[in-house]
Motif scaffolding. Sequence first.
Motif, short mmCIF file in Angstrom:
data_model
loop_
_atom_site.label_atom_id
_atom_site.label_comp_id
_atom_site.label_asym_id
_atom_site.label_seq_id
_atom_site.Cartn_x
_atom_site.Cartn_y
_atom_site.Cartn_z
N PHE A 64 42.12 40.28 21.52
CA PHE A 64 41.10 39.24 21.69
C PHE A 64 40.31 39.08 20.40
O PHE A 64 40.04 40.06 19.71
CB PHE A 64 40.12 39.63 22.79
CG PHE A 64 40.73 39.64 24.17
CD1 PHE A 64 40.70 38.51 24.96
CD2 PHE A 64 41.34 40.78 24.65
CE1 PHE A 64 41.28 38.52 26.23
CE2 PHE A 64 41.92 40.80 25.92
CZ PHE A 64 41.89 39.67 26.71
N GLY A 65 39.89 37.86 20.09
CA GLY A 65 38.90 37.68 19.04
C GLY A 65 37.55 38.14 19.56
O GLY A 65 37.26 38.02 20.75
N CYS A 66 36.72 38.68 18.67
CA CYS A 66 35.43 39.21 19.12
C CYS A 66 34.41 38.07 19.20
O CYS A 66 34.08 37.45 18.18
CB CYS A 66 34.94 40.27 18.15
SG CYS A 66 33.33 40.94 18.62
N GLY A 74 34.40 28.56 23.92
CA GLY A 74 33.70 29.83 23.78
C GLY A 74 32.27 29.56 23.44
O GLY A 74 31.85 28.40 23.45
N PRO A 75 31.49 30.57 23.08
CA PRO A 75 31.87 31.98 23.12
C PRO A 75 31.58 32.64 24.46
O PRO A 75 32.12 33.69 24.74
CB PRO A 75 30.99 32.59 22.02
CG PRO A 75 29.75 31.75 22.03
CD PRO A 75 30.18 30.36 22.40
N VAL A 76 30.73 32.02 25.32
CA VAL A 76 30.40 32.69 26.59
C VAL A 76 30.47 31.68 27.73
O VAL A 76 30.36 30.46 27.52
CB VAL A 76 29.01 33.36 26.55
CG1 VAL A 76 28.93 34.37 25.43
CG2 VAL A 76 27.89 32.34 26.42
N SER A 77 30.63 32.19 28.96
CA SER A 77 30.74 31.31 30.12
C SER A 77 29.39 31.00 30.74
O SER A 77 29.28 30.09 31.55
CB SER A 77 31.61 31.99 31.19
OG SER A 77 30.90 33.10 31.73
N ALA A 122 32.60 31.24 13.53
CA ALA A 122 32.65 30.20 14.55
C ALA A 122 32.29 30.78 15.91
O ALA A 122 32.07 31.98 16.05
CB ALA A 122 34.06 29.60 14.59
N ALA A 123 32.24 29.94 16.91
CA ALA A 123 31.87 30.38 18.27
C ALA A 123 33.01 30.08 19.23
O ALA A 123 32.80 29.61 20.34
CB ALA A 123 30.59 29.66 18.69
N GLU A 124 34.24 30.36 18.80
CA GLU A 124 35.40 29.97 19.60
C GLU A 124 36.08 31.14 20.31
O GLU A 124 36.92 30.93 21.18
CB GLU A 124 36.42 29.24 18.71
CG GLU A 124 35.80 28.03 18.03
CD GLU A 124 36.81 27.07 17.45
OE1 GLU A 124 38.02 27.27 17.67
OE2 GLU A 124 36.38 26.13 16.78
N PHE A 125 35.77 32.37 19.92
CA PHE A 125 36.36 33.52 20.59
C PHE A 125 35.59 33.78 21.88
O PHE A 125 34.40 33.48 21.96
CB PHE A 125 36.33 34.75 19.69
CG PHE A 125 37.19 34.61 18.44
CD1 PHE A 125 38.24 33.72 18.40
CD2 PHE A 125 36.95 35.41 17.32
CE1 PHE A 125 39.05 33.60 17.26
CE2 PHE A 125 37.75 35.30 16.18
CZ PHE A 125 38.79 34.39 16.15
N SER A 126 36.26 34.35 22.86
CA SER A 126 35.63 34.52 24.17
C SER A 126 36.37 35.59 24.96
O SER A 126 37.49 35.94 24.63
CB SER A 126 35.68 33.18 24.93
OG SER A 126 37.00 32.67 24.91
N ASN A 127 35.74 36.06 26.02
CA ASN A 127 36.37 37.04 26.93
C ASN A 127 37.27 36.27 27.89
O ASN A 127 36.96 36.14 29.08
CB ASN A 127 35.30 37.80 27.75
CG ASN A 127 34.46 38.76 26.93
OD1 ASN A 127 33.46 39.29 27.44
ND2 ASN A 127 34.84 39.02 25.69
N ASP A 157 34.25 37.99 32.42
CA ASP A 157 33.78 37.88 31.03
C ASP A 157 32.33 38.33 30.97
O ASP A 157 31.47 37.70 31.56
CB ASP A 157 33.94 36.44 30.55
CG ASP A 157 33.30 35.44 31.49
OD1 ASP A 157 32.11 35.13 31.34
OD2 ASP A 157 34.00 34.98 32.43
N VAL A 158 32.08 39.40 30.26
CA VAL A 158 30.74 40.02 30.29
C VAL A 158 29.88 39.68 29.08
O VAL A 158 28.73 40.09 29.02
CB VAL A 158 30.82 41.55 30.44
CG1 VAL A 158 31.32 41.92 31.82
CG2 VAL A 158 31.72 42.15 29.37
N GLN A 159 30.42 38.96 28.12
CA GLN A 159 29.58 38.56 26.99
C GLN A 159 28.56 37.51 27.45
O GLN A 159 28.90 36.71 28.31
CB GLN A 159 30.43 37.98 25.85
CG GLN A 159 31.23 39.00 25.09
CD GLN A 159 30.39 39.88 24.18
OE1 GLN A 159 29.16 39.81 24.18
NE2 GLN A 159 31.07 40.74 23.43
N PRO A 160 27.34 37.47 26.91
CA PRO A 160 26.85 38.31 25.82
C PRO A 160 26.21 39.62 26.28
O PRO A 160 25.68 40.35 25.46
CB PRO A 160 25.80 37.42 25.15
CG PRO A 160 25.24 36.62 26.30
CD PRO A 160 26.38 36.40 27.25
#
Lengths: 576, 187
Positions: free
Chosen positions: A222-224, B57-60, A48-53, B173-176
């Motif tokens: 954290f989730g990756c 998620g996954p990125v901002s 999924a795309a739900e994990f985040s920083n 938040d540094v992803q991706p």
Amino acid sequence: MTVDAVIVGSGPGGSTAADILTAAGWTVVVFEKGRNHLLDPDDLTRPAAEFSNDEIKFLHRHFLGPDPLVEPRTFRTHTGDGDRIHVGEVNSIPSTVGGGGTHADGKVPRFRPDDFALASTYGPQEGADVADWPLSYDDLEPYYAEVERSIGVAGLAGSNPFAGPRSTPFPMPPGPPMYGALLSTAAAERLGYHPYPAPTAANSVPYDGRPACNNCGFCARFGCPIHAKGDPVAMLRRAMATGRAELRAETFVSAIRFRGSRATGVTFVGPDGVEHTMGARAVVLAAGAVESPRLLLLSGLAHPLVGRYLMTHFQTAAVGALPRPLHADRGRTVTHLHDDMLVGDHASAAAAAAGGLPWMRGGMVEHGGAAMPVLEAQRYPWGEAHWEGMLDSPIRRRLWVLTMQGEDLASPTNTVDLDPGIRDARGFPVARITYRPHRHELVASAHYGPRLTAILEEMGAEWTLVATSPGLASGRGETSVAIPESRHVMGTLRMGSDPETSVVDAAGRLHRFENVVVADSSVFPSSSGYGPTLTLAALAARAAHLMAGTGPASPPPPEAVTGPTPINLGRARTPL
Amino acid sequence: MPVWLTDSEYRSLSAACDRMIPPGDGRPGAADAGVPDYIDHLLGAFCFDPPRIWAGGPVSGRHGGEPGFGDFHRLGPLDELAWRMRIEGSSGHPEREFNGPVVGLQQRFRDGLAALGADFCDVTPEEQDARLRRDPEFGALVYRHACEGMYGAPEYGGNRDGAGWRAIGFAGDVQPRGWSDDEVSRP
Ligand SMILES: Cc1cc2nc3c(=O)[nH]c(=O)nc-3n(C[C@H](O)[C@H](O)[C@H](O)COP(=O)(O)OP(=O)(O)OC[C@H]3O[C@@H](n4cnc5c(N)ncnc54)[C@H](O)[C@@H]3O)c2cc1C
Ligand code: SF4
């Protein structure tokens, strides 16, 4: 409806069992009481795309559960405390699809050969029930090798002089060392220790259709976001891809049903809040070392050994601030380990004797650092002092931490049982943890704390301190310091060959009910001083192969495990 | 316009947060950085659909990729129960009192702000500090959330345009993008 196997819990243990059983042709249903944030709800073979920083959601708002308001646990140090001295979070590991694997930073060393033979190698200790495992390192080695490949572990064979023998190299080379770890491992080497790159369940190169870790730094807890961590997404996806696994998230198994000497299935409460039943030819119990005994007790299986010998790791953390920034917020949380303090030497033997112990063992030491900014800010006082703290930033930018995961001896008085008064939101009695350390852990911690500090001083630390969990200065009633914080939880359904002194046999089967297999760290007879996850996954793999009558898979050709990266980095899907 | 707090509560909260994370030396204080909005959005999380509890998620998008943090997650039934208990308290609902009554954040903030006094915004900074220290439990509650609002992701209403992160040199938040191996291993 009757399936081949019901699997309770989707963490590293349950996922490993699901992977192996479905590969052997079994149909399985995986029950998970937490939500699914791990696999794409439209296609469960994709992450999924739900994990985040996002520090708020992961560290301050219980995104991965369990939320202590609706699923509390209770705690006391011993029966003299009364029913409990704390209600809330106790040793909780995420309750979500993937369990604790989703947010662990995944140091996954193997145990050493002597960890499996603690009693015969070292002998007894007063107040503890020191035991050998009913299987050896050599028995488990092929399964270690198999789960290292199936999870995807990066490491360097031969770098740790204390490691047991390996039949295969690591599937991936180690990832990049943190700057701080280069300094602390050099300091440790100057003092005669043997640090090595931590075997880590995060891709250092593209592997298994998932990308290499890009060092985002939001790792432990954290989730990756890019699913570079393999545990347990790798196993769950593979199980889903066979078409023989069904995943039921937000579904709490409230009882295993027994008839005669067999389990017939489970009772569960789905998202609708209603109780249902499902028949199964076998039940795999992988709810974690606290929830697995809770479920057996909820199922009416009261037995003096169910829930007994709870172990965590006694953590001794030496903390030091260096004069210059270490940017430990980049990269994985821990990149190096050393094992010298688990193995011991003349000085530790002398310290044991002086402490009145026949022997003692410390644990692996993790070289890591740094906190996230919200956590850091909350440690400083408010007012101008807030800015003094945040701008100098000893905690986030300049801190280095050496954490020893000390071996915790199995004490018969450390237990999980059902709390007599506190319930979860579904109405079931919650797990009560009764725990206090044995003198062994305190003596080992007191011996090794100053030695950890010496490494930080050699590294150039301006100041150092030593903290332990559970806290050493805990007075009666100071519950916040008495609760162990280690998320390495073991014991509670001890494995052994004698039904008088153990709950499951060497194949992980309950002595009393041969079609119930326990596939998590509940079965550990001793805790060693290594993270439990690779060992519990190897045991789960072995148990699942024995159930299915298969053997560990041989290594696949390299091209089969590297490849493209089908991960959606676009918009998050909001499940309906 | 605050979402859940009254205008006067919002003003008192802003003044309190600014004493805890004060402006100065070119740095934003908590109020400039939107910390009161962070707290107001938490207290009023259920005024939004989906409730503003967990950002997506996954990125901002701040370091590349398509922004997803703004799509807040839907809550499951158990999540909603937990967060209503935490924010609204049990408020006499029997299904929230399975282990006894729970006092929610809304009431704790409302009572605590009232106890600071109607004139809180007009008294001297020293007097403001003294009143904030009078109830250490409430002071700790405000500060804990002020830190979240100052250094949490901007999508939650605080840390306006990353002002908190900029003030302390944190990349957020540094992803991706992540960090290169060199950036990890070199000084
Ligand atoms: C921050 C952090 C860092 C860590 N780092 C490491 C590390 O570096 N190395 C290491 O070895 N370990 C580490 N761990 C520990 C690791 O997470 C655990 O060892 C591991 O997750 C245990 O796996 P498991 O499958 O036994 O159980 P779990 O991961 O706990 O999974 C059990 C699952 O079962 C579900 N469940 C429970 N009861 C029921 C029920 N009745 N019905 C349905 N579902 C149920 C739970 O919701 C949960 O998802 C870390 C943990 C944390 C929190
Ligand atoms: S540091 Fe690497 S493994 Fe850890 S969360 Fe970030 S990308 Fe994933």
